[in-house]
Enzyme design. Structure first.
Site, PDB file in Angstrom:
ATOM      1  CD1 TRP A   1      -2.138   2.351   1.005  1.00 55.76           C
ATOM      2  CD2 TRP A   1      -3.558   0.523   1.863  1.00 55.76           C
ATOM      3  NE1 TRP A   1      -3.396   2.509   1.014  1.00 55.76           N
ATOM      4  CE2 TRP A   1      -4.365   1.719   1.612  1.00 55.76           C
ATOM      5  CE3 TRP A   1      -3.934  -0.611   2.035  1.00 55.76           C
ATOM      6  CZ2 TRP A   1      -5.486   1.846   1.990  1.00 55.76           C
ATOM      7  CZ3 TRP A   1      -5.443  -0.494   2.527  1.00 55.76           C
ATOM      8  CH2 TRP A   1      -6.100   0.545   2.390  1.00 55.76           C
TER       9      TRP A   1
ATOM     10  NE  ARG B   1       7.073   0.723  -3.865  1.00 61.02           N
ATOM     11  CZ  ARG B   1       7.662   0.055  -4.836  1.00 61.02           C
ATOM     12  NH1 ARG B   1       7.458  -1.097  -4.854  1.00 61.02           N
ATOM     13  NH2 ARG B   1       8.148   0.609  -5.849  1.00 61.02           N
ATOM     14  CG  HIS B   2      -0.369   3.296  -4.086  1.00 58.82           C
ATOM     15  ND1 HIS B   2      -0.962   2.919  -5.360  1.00 58.82           N
ATOM     16  CD2 HIS B   2      -0.298   1.659  -3.902  1.00 58.82           C
ATOM     17  CE1 HIS B   2      -1.029   1.819  -5.880  1.00 58.82           C
ATOM     18  NE2 HIS B   2      -0.473   1.000  -4.974  1.00 58.82           N
TER      19      HIS B   2
ATOM     20  CB  ALA C   1       5.833  -0.769  16.882  1.00 51.99           C
TER      21      ALA C   1
ATOM     22  CG  LEU D   1     -11.967  11.159  -6.574  1.00 55.55           C
ATOM     23  CD1 LEU D   1     -12.448   9.907  -5.814  1.00 55.55           C
ATOM     24  CD2 LEU D   1     -13.471  11.978  -6.942  1.00 55.55           C
TER      25      LEU D   1
ATOM     26  CG  HIS E   1      -2.816   5.687  -9.874  1.00 55.37           C
ATOM     27  ND1 HIS E   1      -2.588   5.325 -11.314  1.00 55.37           N
ATOM     28  CD2 HIS E   1      -1.661   5.570  -9.254  1.00 55.37           C
ATOM     29  CE1 HIS E   1      -1.525   4.834 -11.378  1.00 55.37           C
ATOM     30  NE2 HIS E   1      -0.782   4.854 -10.245  1.00 55.37           N
TER      31      HIS E   1
ATOM     32  NE  ARG F   1      -1.279  -1.812  -5.006  1.00 51.65           N
ATOM     33  CZ  ARG F   1      -0.125  -2.303  -5.107  1.00 51.65           C
ATOM     34  NH1 ARG F   1      -0.066  -3.776  -4.927  1.00 51.65           N
ATOM     35  NH2 ARG F   1       1.060  -1.674  -4.875  1.00 51.65           N
TER      36      ARG F   1
HETATM   37  C1  LIG Z   1       0.018  -6.179  -9.610  1.00 50.86           C
HETATM   38  C2  LIG Z   1       1.079  -5.182  -9.015  1.00 50.86           C
HETATM   39  C3  LIG Z   1       2.364  -5.859  -8.824  1.00 50.86           C
HETATM   40  C4  LIG Z   1       3.442  -5.197  -8.282  1.00 50.86           C
HETATM   41  N1  LIG Z   1       4.612  -5.620  -8.323  1.00 50.86           N
HETATM   42  C5  LIG Z   1       5.593  -5.150  -7.832  1.00 50.86           C
HETATM   43  C6  LIG Z   1       6.911  -5.544  -7.459  1.00 50.86           C
HETATM   44  O1  LIG Z   1       7.391  -6.811  -8.105  1.00 50.86           O
HETATM   45  N2  LIG Z   1       8.038  -4.943  -7.332  1.00 50.86           N
HETATM   46  C7  LIG Z   1       7.737  -3.391  -6.980  1.00 50.86           C
HETATM   47  O2  LIG Z   1       8.823  -3.033  -6.286  1.00 50.86           O
HETATM   48  N3  LIG Z   1       6.594  -3.231  -6.957  1.00 50.86           N
HETATM   49  C8  LIG Z   1       5.661  -3.495  -7.628  1.00 50.86           C
HETATM   50  N4  LIG Z   1       4.464  -2.956  -7.737  1.00 50.86           N
HETATM   51  C9  LIG Z   1       4.070  -1.625  -7.034  1.00 50.86           C
HETATM   52  C10 LIG Z   1       4.171  -0.659  -8.572  1.00 50.86           C
HETATM   53  O3  LIG Z   1       5.616  -0.841  -9.195  1.00 50.86           O
HETATM   54  C11 LIG Z   1       4.040   0.968  -7.837  1.00 50.86           C
HETATM   55  O4  LIG Z   1       5.156   1.173  -7.070  1.00 50.86           O
HETATM   56  C12 LIG Z   1       2.802   0.957  -7.103  1.00 50.86           C
HETATM   57  O5  LIG Z   1       1.488   0.312  -7.860  1.00 50.86           O
HETATM   58  C13 LIG Z   1       2.325   2.409  -7.076  1.00 50.86           C
HETATM   59  O6  LIG Z   1       2.109   2.887  -8.207  1.00 50.86           O
HETATM   60  P1  LIG Z   1       2.351   4.633  -8.543  1.00 50.86           P
HETATM   61  O7  LIG Z   1       4.021   4.744  -8.418  1.00 50.86           O
HETATM   62  O8  LIG Z   1       1.795   4.765  -9.939  1.00 50.86           O
HETATM   63  O9  LIG Z   1       1.618   5.128  -7.404  1.00 50.86           O
HETATM   64  P2  LIG Z   1       1.771   6.652  -6.648  1.00 50.86           P
HETATM   65  O10 LIG Z   1       3.113   6.505  -6.232  1.00 50.86           O
HETATM   66  O11 LIG Z   1       0.533   7.093  -5.998  1.00 50.86           O
HETATM   67  O12 LIG Z   1       2.012   7.654  -8.105  1.00 50.86           O
HETATM   68  C14 LIG Z   1       0.939   8.034  -8.902  1.00 50.86           C
HETATM   69  C15 LIG Z   1       1.789   8.695  -9.714  1.00 50.86           C
HETATM   70  O13 LIG Z   1       2.269   9.663  -9.665  1.00 50.86           O
HETATM   71  C16 LIG Z   1       3.360   9.920 -10.202  1.00 50.86           C
HETATM   72  N5  LIG Z   1       4.672   9.916  -9.503  1.00 50.86           N
HETATM   73  C17 LIG Z   1       4.477   9.629  -8.008  1.00 50.86           C
HETATM   74  N6  LIG Z   1       5.842   9.879  -7.617  1.00 50.86           N
HETATM   75  C18 LIG Z   1       6.589  10.074  -8.665  1.00 50.86           C
HETATM   76  C19 LIG Z   1       7.970  10.478  -8.840  1.00 50.86           C
HETATM   77  N7  LIG Z   1       8.769  10.220  -7.574  1.00 50.86           N
HETATM   78  N8  LIG Z   1       8.470  10.572  -9.847  1.00 50.86           N
HETATM   79  C20 LIG Z   1       7.976  10.551 -10.890  1.00 50.86           C
HETATM   80  N9  LIG Z   1       6.551  10.545 -10.971  1.00 50.86           N
HETATM   81  C21 LIG Z   1       5.885  10.135  -9.751  1.00 50.86           C
HETATM   82  C22 LIG Z   1       3.478   8.939 -11.168  1.00 50.86           C
HETATM   83  O14 LIG Z   1       2.906   9.313 -12.470  1.00 50.86           O
HETATM   84  C23 LIG Z   1       2.582   7.699 -10.719  1.00 50.86           C
HETATM   85  O15 LIG Z   1       2.047   6.907 -11.562  1.00 50.86           O
HETATM   86  C24 LIG Z   1       3.217  -3.706  -8.106  1.00 50.86           C
HETATM   87  C25 LIG Z   1       2.161  -3.148  -8.333  1.00 50.86           C
HETATM   88  C26 LIG Z   1       1.020  -3.827  -8.785  1.00 50.86           C
HETATM   89  C27 LIG Z   1      -0.563  -2.990  -8.822  1.00 50.86           C
END
Ligand SMILES: Cc1cc2nc3c(=O)[nH]c(=O)nc-3n(C[C@H](O)[C@H](O)[C@H](O)COP(=O)(O)OP(=O)(O)OC[C@H]3O[C@@H](n4cnc5c(N)ncnc54)[C@H](O)[C@@H]3O)c2cc1C
Length: 301
Positions: free
Chosen positions: A110, A112-113, A123, A213, A218, A223
Protein backbone atom coordinates in the site's frame (compact mmCIF):
# COMPACT_ATOMS: atom_id res chain seq x y z
CA UNK A 1 -12.53 -8.42 16.70
CA UNK A 2 -11.37 -5.29 14.89
CA UNK A 3 -12.73 -2.75 17.42
CA UNK A 4 -12.68 -2.79 21.22
CA UNK A 5 -15.86 -1.74 23.12
CA UNK A 6 -14.07 1.53 24.06
CA UNK A 7 -13.26 2.30 20.43
CA UNK A 8 -16.84 1.51 19.41
CA UNK A 9 -18.13 3.84 22.16
CA UNK A 10 -15.91 6.65 20.81
CA UNK A 11 -17.28 6.11 17.31
CA UNK A 12 -20.86 6.06 18.60
CA UNK A 13 -20.25 9.32 20.47
CA UNK A 14 -18.87 10.99 17.33
CA UNK A 15 -21.81 9.81 15.26
CA UNK A 16 -24.23 11.08 17.91
CA UNK A 17 -23.04 14.69 17.72
CA UNK A 18 -23.58 16.03 14.17
CA UNK A 19 -22.54 19.65 13.45
CA UNK A 20 -24.33 22.07 11.13
CA UNK A 21 -22.01 23.11 8.29
CA UNK A 22 -21.90 25.27 5.18
CA UNK A 23 -19.51 22.80 3.53
CA UNK A 24 -20.61 20.44 0.78
CA UNK A 25 -22.05 17.25 2.25
CA UNK A 26 -22.29 14.00 0.30
CA UNK A 27 -25.27 12.18 1.82
CA UNK A 28 -24.00 8.80 0.63
CA UNK A 29 -20.72 9.28 2.52
CA UNK A 30 -22.24 10.47 5.79
CA UNK A 31 -23.33 6.94 6.65
CA UNK A 32 -19.70 5.76 6.36
CA UNK A 33 -18.23 8.51 8.57
CA UNK A 34 -16.35 7.01 11.54
CA UNK A 35 -17.94 3.59 11.03
CA UNK A 36 -15.36 0.78 10.86
CA UNK A 37 -15.92 -1.63 8.00
CA UNK A 38 -14.30 -5.00 8.82
CA UNK A 39 -11.71 -6.33 6.37
CA UNK A 40 -9.78 -9.62 6.71
CA UNK A 41 -9.75 -11.21 10.18
CA UNK A 42 -8.76 -8.20 12.34
CA UNK A 43 -8.58 -5.28 9.92
CA UNK A 44 -10.90 -2.45 9.03
CA UNK A 45 -11.33 0.69 6.96
CA UNK A 46 -13.18 3.67 8.34
CA UNK A 47 -13.80 7.11 6.93
CA UNK A 48 -12.44 9.84 9.20
CA UNK A 49 -13.24 12.77 6.94
CA UNK A 50 -13.90 13.74 3.35
CA UNK A 51 -13.96 16.94 1.33
CA UNK A 52 -16.10 17.60 -1.72
CA UNK A 53 -18.60 15.68 -3.77
CA UNK A 54 -19.50 15.24 -7.46
CA UNK A 55 -20.50 18.91 -7.60
CA UNK A 56 -17.08 19.99 -6.31
CA UNK A 57 -15.48 18.36 -9.36
CA UNK A 58 -17.74 20.37 -11.68
CA UNK A 59 -17.24 23.51 -9.58
CA UNK A 60 -13.48 23.26 -10.06
CA UNK A 61 -13.73 22.36 -13.74
CA UNK A 62 -15.93 25.41 -14.39
CA UNK A 63 -13.94 27.58 -11.93
CA UNK A 64 -17.28 28.72 -10.59
CA UNK A 65 -18.14 31.29 -7.92
CA UNK A 66 -21.14 29.29 -6.74
CA UNK A 67 -21.80 25.60 -6.49
CA UNK A 68 -20.81 25.20 -10.12
CA UNK A 69 -23.54 22.67 -10.77
CA UNK A 70 -25.96 22.80 -13.67
CA UNK A 71 -28.41 19.94 -14.12
CA UNK A 72 -27.56 16.48 -12.85
CA UNK A 73 -27.23 15.21 -16.45
CA UNK A 74 -25.00 18.16 -17.35
CA UNK A 75 -22.74 17.51 -14.36
CA UNK A 76 -22.54 13.79 -15.00
CA UNK A 77 -21.75 14.45 -18.65
CA UNK A 78 -18.96 16.85 -17.66
CA UNK A 79 -17.50 14.39 -15.15
CA UNK A 80 -17.53 11.60 -17.72
CA UNK A 81 -15.87 13.90 -20.28
CA UNK A 82 -13.15 14.86 -17.76
CA UNK A 83 -12.47 11.22 -16.89
CA UNK A 84 -12.49 10.08 -20.54
CA UNK A 85 -9.99 12.73 -21.56
CA UNK A 86 -7.69 12.45 -18.50
CA UNK A 87 -8.48 15.95 -17.22
CA UNK A 88 -7.45 14.86 -13.78
CA UNK A 89 -7.04 18.04 -11.71
CA UNK A 90 -10.78 18.62 -10.97
CA UNK A 91 -10.80 15.18 -9.29
CA UNK A 92 -7.95 16.32 -7.04
CA UNK A 93 -10.36 18.81 -5.43
CA UNK A 94 -12.01 15.96 -3.50
CA UNK A 95 -10.16 14.40 -0.56
CA UNK A 96 -10.65 11.32 1.58
CA UNK A 97 -9.10 10.55 4.96
CA UNK A 98 -9.23 6.95 6.14
CA UNK A 99 -8.19 5.05 9.24
CA UNK A 100 -6.97 1.62 8.14
CA UNK A 101 -5.94 -1.40 10.15
CA UNK A 102 -4.00 -3.84 7.98
CA UNK A 103 -1.29 -6.54 8.12
CA UNK A 104 2.25 -5.21 7.71
CA UNK A 105 2.82 -7.15 4.46
CA UNK A 106 -0.25 -5.44 2.97
CA UNK A 107 0.96 -2.08 4.28
CA UNK A 108 4.24 -2.61 2.39
CA UNK A 109 2.33 -2.85 -0.89
CA UNK A 110 0.00 0.00 0.00
CA UNK A 111 2.76 2.44 1.00
CA UNK A 112 4.20 2.25 -2.53
CA UNK A 113 1.43 4.66 -3.50
CA UNK A 114 3.41 7.80 -2.78
CA UNK A 115 0.77 10.38 -3.59
CA UNK A 116 -1.00 10.10 -0.22
CA UNK A 117 -0.34 11.44 3.29
CA UNK A 118 0.30 8.81 5.93
CA UNK A 119 0.65 8.68 9.69
CA UNK A 120 1.31 5.20 11.13
CA UNK A 121 0.89 3.78 14.62
CA UNK A 122 4.24 3.98 16.38
CA UNK A 123 5.66 0.64 17.51
CA UNK A 124 8.56 2.57 19.08
CA UNK A 125 6.14 4.33 21.40
CA UNK A 126 3.34 1.74 21.82
CA UNK A 127 3.15 -2.01 22.25
CA UNK A 128 1.62 -3.76 19.25
CA UNK A 129 -1.49 -5.89 19.84
CA UNK A 130 -1.37 -9.68 19.59
CA UNK A 131 -3.24 -9.69 16.29
CA UNK A 132 -2.03 -11.60 13.27
CA UNK A 133 -3.58 -12.20 9.88
CA UNK A 134 -4.28 -15.89 9.48
CA UNK A 135 -5.87 -16.57 6.07
CA UNK A 136 -9.25 -18.29 5.92
CA UNK A 137 -8.92 -21.86 4.56
CA UNK A 138 -10.28 -20.83 1.13
CA UNK A 139 -7.43 -18.32 0.80
CA UNK A 140 -4.55 -20.68 1.45
CA UNK A 141 -3.32 -21.47 -2.04
CA UNK A 142 -0.40 -23.18 -3.71
CA UNK A 143 2.05 -21.19 -5.85
CA UNK A 144 0.58 -20.60 -9.31
CA UNK A 145 2.28 -22.59 -12.07
CA UNK A 146 1.50 -20.05 -14.78
CA UNK A 147 1.98 -16.77 -12.90
CA UNK A 148 5.09 -16.28 -10.78
CA UNK A 149 3.31 -13.43 -9.02
CA UNK A 150 0.14 -15.31 -8.11
CA UNK A 151 -1.69 -18.20 -6.52
CA UNK A 152 -2.85 -21.54 -7.83
CA UNK A 153 -5.31 -24.02 -6.38
CA UNK A 154 -6.53 -23.87 -2.79
CA UNK A 155 -4.57 -26.21 -0.53
CA UNK A 156 -6.61 -29.10 0.82
CA UNK A 157 -6.73 -31.42 3.80
CA UNK A 158 -3.52 -32.19 5.65
CA UNK A 159 -1.42 -29.80 3.60
CA UNK A 160 -3.74 -26.87 4.40
CA UNK A 161 -3.76 -27.86 8.09
CA UNK A 162 0.06 -28.12 8.16
CA UNK A 163 0.53 -24.64 6.70
CA UNK A 164 -2.10 -23.08 8.98
CA UNK A 165 -0.47 -24.64 12.00
CA UNK A 166 2.92 -23.17 11.07
CA UNK A 167 1.42 -19.71 10.55
CA UNK A 168 -0.38 -19.77 13.90
CA UNK A 169 2.52 -21.26 15.87
CA UNK A 170 5.10 -18.83 14.44
CA UNK A 171 2.84 -15.83 15.15
CA UNK A 172 2.22 -16.96 18.75
CA UNK A 173 5.88 -17.76 19.43
CA UNK A 174 7.16 -14.49 18.01
CA UNK A 175 4.64 -12.49 20.03
CA UNK A 176 5.47 -14.42 23.21
CA UNK A 177 9.15 -13.57 22.68
CA UNK A 178 8.27 -9.93 21.88
CA UNK A 179 6.43 -9.70 25.20
CA UNK A 180 9.26 -11.45 27.04
CA UNK A 181 11.83 -9.06 25.57
CA UNK A 182 9.98 -5.84 26.46
CA UNK A 183 8.98 -7.07 29.89
CA UNK A 184 10.48 -4.97 32.68
CA UNK A 185 9.53 -7.62 35.20
CA UNK A 186 12.72 -7.79 37.30
CA UNK A 187 14.91 -7.07 34.26
CA UNK A 188 15.96 -4.10 32.16
CA UNK A 189 13.75 -5.12 29.19
CA UNK A 190 14.49 -4.34 25.56
CA UNK A 191 13.29 -1.08 23.98
CA UNK A 192 10.05 -1.46 22.00
CA UNK A 193 11.74 -0.10 18.87
CA UNK A 194 14.15 -3.04 18.99
CA UNK A 195 11.87 -5.78 20.31
CA UNK A 196 9.49 -5.35 17.36
CA UNK A 197 12.07 -6.59 14.89
CA UNK A 198 11.27 -10.25 15.50
CA UNK A 199 7.56 -9.79 14.72
CA UNK A 200 6.30 -11.40 11.51
CA UNK A 201 4.85 -9.48 8.56
CA UNK A 202 1.32 -10.75 9.26
CA UNK A 203 1.04 -8.63 12.42
CA UNK A 204 -1.43 -5.76 12.15
CA UNK A 205 -0.51 -2.10 11.98
CA UNK A 206 -2.73 0.97 11.65
CA UNK A 207 -2.53 4.26 9.86
CA UNK A 208 -4.35 7.35 8.82
CA UNK A 209 -4.23 7.68 5.04
CA UNK A 210 -5.34 10.81 3.21
CA UNK A 211 -5.50 11.04 -0.55
CA UNK A 212 -7.20 13.07 -3.26
CA UNK A 213 -9.77 11.44 -5.51
CA UNK A 214 -7.57 11.39 -8.62
CA UNK A 215 -4.80 9.49 -6.85
CA UNK A 216 -7.33 7.34 -5.00
CA UNK A 217 -8.75 6.23 -8.36
CA UNK A 218 -5.22 5.35 -9.47
CA UNK A 219 -4.75 3.27 -6.31
CA UNK A 220 -8.11 1.56 -6.77
CA UNK A 221 -7.48 0.79 -10.44
CA UNK A 222 -4.29 -1.05 -9.50
CA UNK A 223 -5.40 -2.63 -6.22
CA UNK A 224 -9.06 -3.49 -6.90
CA UNK A 225 -7.85 -5.25 -10.04
CA UNK A 226 -7.82 -9.03 -10.36
CA UNK A 227 -3.99 -8.95 -10.67
CA UNK A 228 -3.59 -7.43 -7.19
CA UNK A 229 -3.01 -9.72 -4.23
CA UNK A 230 -6.25 -10.79 -2.54
CA UNK A 231 -5.25 -9.32 0.84
CA UNK A 232 -4.91 -5.76 -0.52
CA UNK A 233 -7.76 -6.19 -3.03
CA UNK A 234 -10.31 -6.68 -0.24
CA UNK A 235 -9.35 -3.30 1.21
CA UNK A 236 -9.58 -1.68 -2.23
CA UNK A 237 -12.98 -3.31 -2.82
CA UNK A 238 -14.26 -1.93 0.49
CA UNK A 239 -13.02 1.56 -0.43
CA UNK A 240 -14.63 1.26 -3.90
CA UNK A 241 -18.03 0.80 -2.25
CA UNK A 242 -17.49 3.88 -0.08
CA UNK A 243 -16.38 5.98 -3.06
CA UNK A 244 -19.40 4.83 -5.08
CA UNK A 245 -21.62 6.23 -2.29
CA UNK A 246 -19.54 9.41 -1.95
CA UNK A 247 -19.20 10.54 -5.59
CA UNK A 248 -21.57 8.33 -7.60
CA UNK A 249 -21.10 10.13 -10.93
CA UNK A 250 -17.29 10.15 -10.70
CA UNK A 251 -17.24 6.53 -9.57
CA UNK A 252 -19.48 5.53 -12.50
CA UNK A 253 -17.09 7.28 -14.90
CA UNK A 254 -14.12 5.57 -13.19
CA UNK A 255 -15.75 2.15 -13.63
CA UNK A 256 -16.44 2.80 -17.32
CA UNK A 257 -13.25 4.59 -18.36
CA UNK A 258 -10.66 3.04 -16.03
CA UNK A 259 -11.70 -0.25 -14.38
CA UNK A 260 -13.68 -1.57 -17.33
CA UNK A 261 -11.50 0.02 -20.04
CA UNK A 262 -8.46 -1.45 -21.80
CA UNK A 263 -5.39 0.19 -23.27
CA UNK A 264 -4.39 -0.96 -26.73
CA UNK A 265 -1.00 -0.49 -28.31
CA UNK A 266 -0.81 0.83 -31.88
CA UNK A 267 -0.06 -2.75 -33.02
CA UNK A 268 -3.20 -4.00 -31.28
CA UNK A 269 -5.34 -1.31 -32.89
CA UNK A 270 -3.85 -2.13 -36.28
CA UNK A 271 -4.55 -5.87 -35.82
CA UNK A 272 -8.12 -5.13 -34.76
CA UNK A 273 -8.64 -3.02 -37.90
CA UNK A 274 -7.26 -5.83 -40.07
CA UNK A 275 -9.56 -8.34 -38.35
CA UNK A 276 -12.60 -6.11 -38.88
CA UNK A 277 -11.71 -6.04 -42.59
CA UNK A 278 -11.87 -9.86 -42.55
CA UNK A 279 -8.13 -10.57 -42.63
CA UNK A 280 -6.85 -13.68 -40.78
CA UNK A 281 -4.50 -12.13 -38.22
CA UNK A 282 -2.30 -14.51 -36.25
CA UNK A 283 0.35 -14.19 -33.59
CA UNK A 284 2.98 -14.68 -36.29
CA UNK A 285 1.78 -11.90 -38.60
CA UNK A 286 0.62 -9.53 -35.83
CA UNK A 287 3.96 -7.85 -35.17
CA UNK A 288 3.46 -8.43 -31.45
CA UNK A 289 5.43 -10.41 -28.92
CA UNK A 290 3.89 -13.69 -27.68
CA UNK A 291 2.96 -12.05 -24.39
CA UNK A 292 1.40 -8.99 -25.98
CA UNK A 293 -0.54 -11.23 -28.38
CA UNK A 294 -1.87 -13.19 -25.40
CA UNK A 295 -2.97 -9.96 -23.74
CA UNK A 296 -4.62 -8.87 -27.00
CA UNK A 297 -6.50 -12.17 -27.20
CA UNK A 298 -7.69 -11.67 -23.62
CA UNK A 299 -9.08 -8.24 -24.60
CA UNK A 300 -10.94 -9.34 -27.73
CA UNK A 301 -12.03 -12.77 -26.47
C1 LIG B 1 -0.11 -6.05 -9.43
C2 LIG B 1 1.08 -5.26 -8.95
C3 LIG B 1 2.31 -5.84 -8.85
C4 LIG B 1 3.43 -5.11 -8.38
N1 LIG B 1 4.64 -5.73 -8.27
C5 LIG B 1 5.70 -5.01 -7.81
C6 LIG B 1 7.00 -5.62 -7.66
O1 LIG B 1 7.17 -6.80 -7.94
N2 LIG B 1 8.02 -4.87 -7.17
C7 LIG B 1 7.86 -3.55 -6.84
O2 LIG B 1 8.81 -2.90 -6.41
N3 LIG B 1 6.65 -2.95 -6.99
C8 LIG B 1 5.59 -3.63 -7.46
N4 LIG B 1 4.37 -3.02 -7.58
C9 LIG B 1 4.25 -1.61 -7.18
C10 LIG B 1 4.20 -0.69 -8.42
O3 LIG B 1 5.38 -0.79 -9.18
C11 LIG B 1 4.01 0.77 -7.96
O4 LIG B 1 5.09 1.16 -7.16
C12 LIG B 1 2.73 0.97 -7.18
O5 LIG B 1 1.65 0.36 -7.84
C13 LIG B 1 2.45 2.45 -6.99
O6 LIG B 1 2.12 2.98 -8.25
P1 LIG B 1 2.45 4.48 -8.62
O7 LIG B 1 3.89 4.78 -8.47
O8 LIG B 1 1.85 4.73 -9.97
O9 LIG B 1 1.56 5.26 -7.52
P2 LIG B 1 1.87 6.61 -6.74
O10 LIG B 1 3.13 6.54 -5.99
O11 LIG B 1 0.60 6.97 -5.99
O12 LIG B 1 2.06 7.66 -7.87
C14 LIG B 1 0.98 8.04 -8.74
C15 LIG B 1 1.59 8.66 -9.96
O13 LIG B 1 2.29 9.86 -9.59
C16 LIG B 1 3.48 9.98 -10.34
N5 LIG B 1 4.63 9.98 -9.41
C17 LIG B 1 4.59 9.79 -8.07
N6 LIG B 1 5.82 9.92 -7.54
C18 LIG B 1 6.65 10.20 -8.56
C19 LIG B 1 8.03 10.43 -8.67
N7 LIG B 1 8.83 10.45 -7.61
N8 LIG B 1 8.55 10.66 -9.89
C20 LIG B 1 7.76 10.67 -10.97
N9 LIG B 1 6.44 10.46 -10.96
C21 LIG B 1 5.88 10.23 -9.77
C22 LIG B 1 3.53 8.81 -11.30
O14 LIG B 1 2.92 9.18 -12.51
C23 LIG B 1 2.65 7.76 -10.63
O15 LIG B 1 2.07 6.84 -11.51
C24 LIG B 1 3.26 -3.73 -8.04
C25 LIG B 1 2.01 -3.14 -8.16
C26 LIG B 1 0.91 -3.87 -8.61
C27 LIG B 1 -0.43 -3.21 -8.71
Amino acid sequence: MPLSPEQQAEIDALRASPQPTLRAVAPGMEKHLYTARPVLDHGFVRVIDYMGDDAAICQAARVSYGKGTKSVQNDEGLIRYLMRHWHSTPFEMCELKLHVKLPVFVARQWIRHRTANVNEYSARYSILDREFYIPAPEHINAQSEVNNQGRGDVLQGEEAARVLEILKADSARCYDNYEAMISGDGQAGLARELARMNLPANIYTQWYWKVDLHNLFHFLRLRADAHAQYEIRVYADAICEMVADWVPAAYGAFEDYRMGAVTMSSQMVECLRRMLKGEAVTKENSGMSAREWREFEEVIA
